[in-house]
Design a protein around this motif. Sequence first.
Motif, short mmCIF file in Angstrom:
data_model
loop_
_atom_site.label_atom_id
_atom_site.label_comp_id
_atom_site.label_asym_id
_atom_site.label_seq_id
_atom_site.Cartn_x
_atom_site.Cartn_y
_atom_site.Cartn_z
N THR A 40 2.14 -8.58 66.51
CA THR A 40 0.67 -8.36 65.52
C THR A 40 1.23 -6.60 65.70
O THR A 40 1.11 -6.67 67.30
N TYR A 41 1.12 -6.13 64.77
CA TYR A 41 0.61 -4.72 65.43
C TYR A 41 -0.25 -4.31 63.78
O TYR A 41 0.14 -4.37 62.97
N ASP A 42 -0.91 -3.31 64.99
CA ASP A 42 -2.57 -2.78 63.82
C ASP A 42 -2.41 -1.48 64.02
O ASP A 42 -3.31 -0.91 65.08
N VAL A 43 -2.81 -0.73 63.08
CA VAL A 43 -2.88 0.24 62.76
C VAL A 43 -4.51 0.72 62.51
O VAL A 43 -4.63 0.60 61.42
N ARG A 44 -5.67 0.64 63.24
CA ARG A 44 -6.69 -0.08 62.63
C ARG A 44 -7.91 1.19 61.41
O ARG A 44 -7.99 1.18 60.69
N SER A 45 -6.77 2.63 61.42
CA SER A 45 -6.78 3.56 60.44
C SER A 45 -6.43 3.70 59.44
O SER A 45 -6.77 4.69 58.25
N ALA A 46 -5.66 2.49 59.18
CA ALA A 46 -4.80 2.52 58.01
C ALA A 46 -5.02 1.88 57.45
O ALA A 46 -5.24 0.79 57.37
N GLU A 47 -4.77 2.29 55.90
CA GLU A 47 -5.37 0.99 55.03
C GLU A 47 -4.45 -0.51 54.96
O GLU A 47 -2.83 -0.64 54.69
N GLU A 48 -4.49 -2.00 54.48
CA GLU A 48 -4.29 -2.80 54.87
C GLU A 48 -3.73 -2.64 52.72
O GLU A 48 -4.91 -2.05 52.29
N THR A 49 -2.66 -3.14 52.76
CA THR A 49 -2.40 -3.62 51.48
C THR A 49 -1.67 -5.09 51.50
O THR A 49 -0.48 -5.65 52.19
N PRO A 50 -2.64 -6.10 51.00
CA PRO A 50 -2.60 -7.59 50.87
C PRO A 50 -0.98 -7.35 50.48
O PRO A 50 -0.92 -6.84 49.05
N ASP A 51 -0.13 -8.77 50.38
CA ASP A 51 0.86 -8.80 49.63
C ASP A 51 2.03 -7.89 49.80
O ASP A 51 3.43 -8.20 48.91
N LEU A 52 1.68 -6.92 50.50
CA LEU A 52 2.77 -6.07 50.41
C LEU A 52 3.96 -4.82 51.81
O LEU A 52 2.31 -5.08 52.56
N PHE A 53 4.17 -5.23 52.40
CA PHE A 53 4.63 -5.13 53.52
C PHE A 53 4.21 -3.95 53.90
O PHE A 53 4.39 -2.94 53.20
N ASN A 54 3.35 -3.06 55.32
CA ASN A 54 2.97 -2.66 55.96
C ASN A 54 3.15 -1.57 57.17
O ASN A 54 3.04 -2.67 57.61
N ALA A 55 3.90 -1.11 57.38
CA ALA A 55 4.28 -1.36 58.81
C ALA A 55 3.43 -0.42 59.50
O ALA A 55 3.53 -0.91 60.33
N SER A 56 2.00 -0.08 59.29
CA SER A 56 1.17 0.27 59.67
C SER A 56 0.66 -1.63 60.30
O SER A 56 -0.39 -1.76 61.11
N HIS A 57 0.61 -3.07 59.70
CA HIS A 57 0.02 -3.80 59.92
C HIS A 57 0.95 -4.82 59.75
O HIS A 57 0.95 -5.72 59.13
N ILE A 58 1.44 -4.59 60.84
CA ILE A 58 2.29 -6.27 60.93
C ILE A 58 2.52 -7.34 62.12
O ILE A 58 1.12 -7.72 62.55
N LEU A 86 12.19 -15.28 61.41
CA LEU A 86 10.80 -14.53 61.14
C LEU A 86 10.01 -14.66 60.31
O LEU A 86 10.48 -14.87 59.24
N SER A 87 8.74 -15.22 59.28
CA SER A 87 7.72 -14.76 58.63
C SER A 87 6.91 -14.01 58.77
O SER A 87 6.62 -13.27 60.03
N GLU A 88 6.89 -12.79 57.65
CA GLU A 88 5.99 -12.17 57.93
C GLU A 88 4.70 -11.82 57.06
O GLU A 88 5.20 -12.53 55.45
N LYS A 89 3.89 -11.92 57.31
CA LYS A 89 2.50 -11.96 56.28
C LYS A 89 2.96 -11.28 55.22
O LYS A 89 1.95 -12.09 54.29
N SER A 90 3.78 -10.34 55.00
CA SER A 90 3.73 -9.59 53.47
C SER A 90 3.97 -10.99 52.58
O SER A 90 4.87 -10.20 51.08
N GLY A 91 4.66 -11.75 53.46
CA GLY A 91 6.07 -12.49 52.85
C GLY A 91 7.58 -12.49 52.60
O GLY A 91 8.47 -13.03 52.55
N LEU A 92 7.67 -10.81 53.46
CA LEU A 92 9.39 -11.15 54.08
C LEU A 92 9.58 -12.56 54.98
O LEU A 92 8.55 -12.92 55.78
N ARG A 93 11.01 -13.42 54.74
CA ARG A 93 11.69 -14.35 55.07
C ARG A 93 12.46 -13.87 55.87
O ARG A 93 13.09 -13.35 54.89
N VAL A 94 12.85 -13.77 56.90
CA VAL A 94 14.34 -13.38 57.28
C VAL A 94 14.63 -15.32 58.39
O VAL A 94 14.12 -15.32 59.19
N GLU A 95 15.78 -15.80 57.41
CA GLU A 95 15.74 -17.13 57.65
C GLU A 95 16.84 -17.56 59.27
O GLU A 95 16.88 -17.28 59.76
N ASN A 96 17.75 -16.28 58.83
CA ASN A 96 18.83 -15.52 60.31
C ASN A 96 18.99 -14.17 60.12
O ASN A 96 20.03 -13.78 59.23
#
Length: 170
Positions: A40-58, A86-96
């Motif tokens: 996990t990686y979080d920039v606490r000052s950055a706005e969350e974007t549910p269901d969208l990939f956000n490089a500030s909240h991985i 891997l699976s990312e909370k935004s819905g991105l899924r890398v199978e391999n």
Amino acid sequence: LKESYLIDAFASDEPKEKKPQADPFAMTIKSVVLKNGRVTYDVRSAEETPDLFNASHIDCSNLCLDASFALSPKGAIEVEVEALSLSEKSGLRVENLELEATLENDKLSLPSLALSLPKSQLALKGEGALDDLTYDVTLSSDSFSLADLRCFVPMFACMKDSTALSLHAS
């Protein structure tokens, strides 16, 4: 020193053979294996974007990695990833993801990169110079679906069809 005449008296007249010096720094990590990891990686000052990939909240889960790395004394870096998923909370899924890459003297060589997403398979090859930004890249896919990118562009979620894709750029 008074003893220096004794040392000189017993010293050999033949020049000493110099042994070849070992490489100043060479490192190899033969195997890195990670199973069912989480990053996990979080920039606490950055706005969350549910269901969208956000490089500030991985938030990656089910992270599996099998890789090796080598660093030569001349500064070349070699990376081989045999498997990454891997699976990312935004819905991105890398199978391999599989890749081979070498960075040497500001030149990047990517002999192979294969990416499998739920509905897409992509292959990429390329090389280029980092210092003058010249690249030669080839991308190909027999099956590519925009739906796999819905975490970046939500309107792609309704795209159900797959297509073939080929790209060459210099």
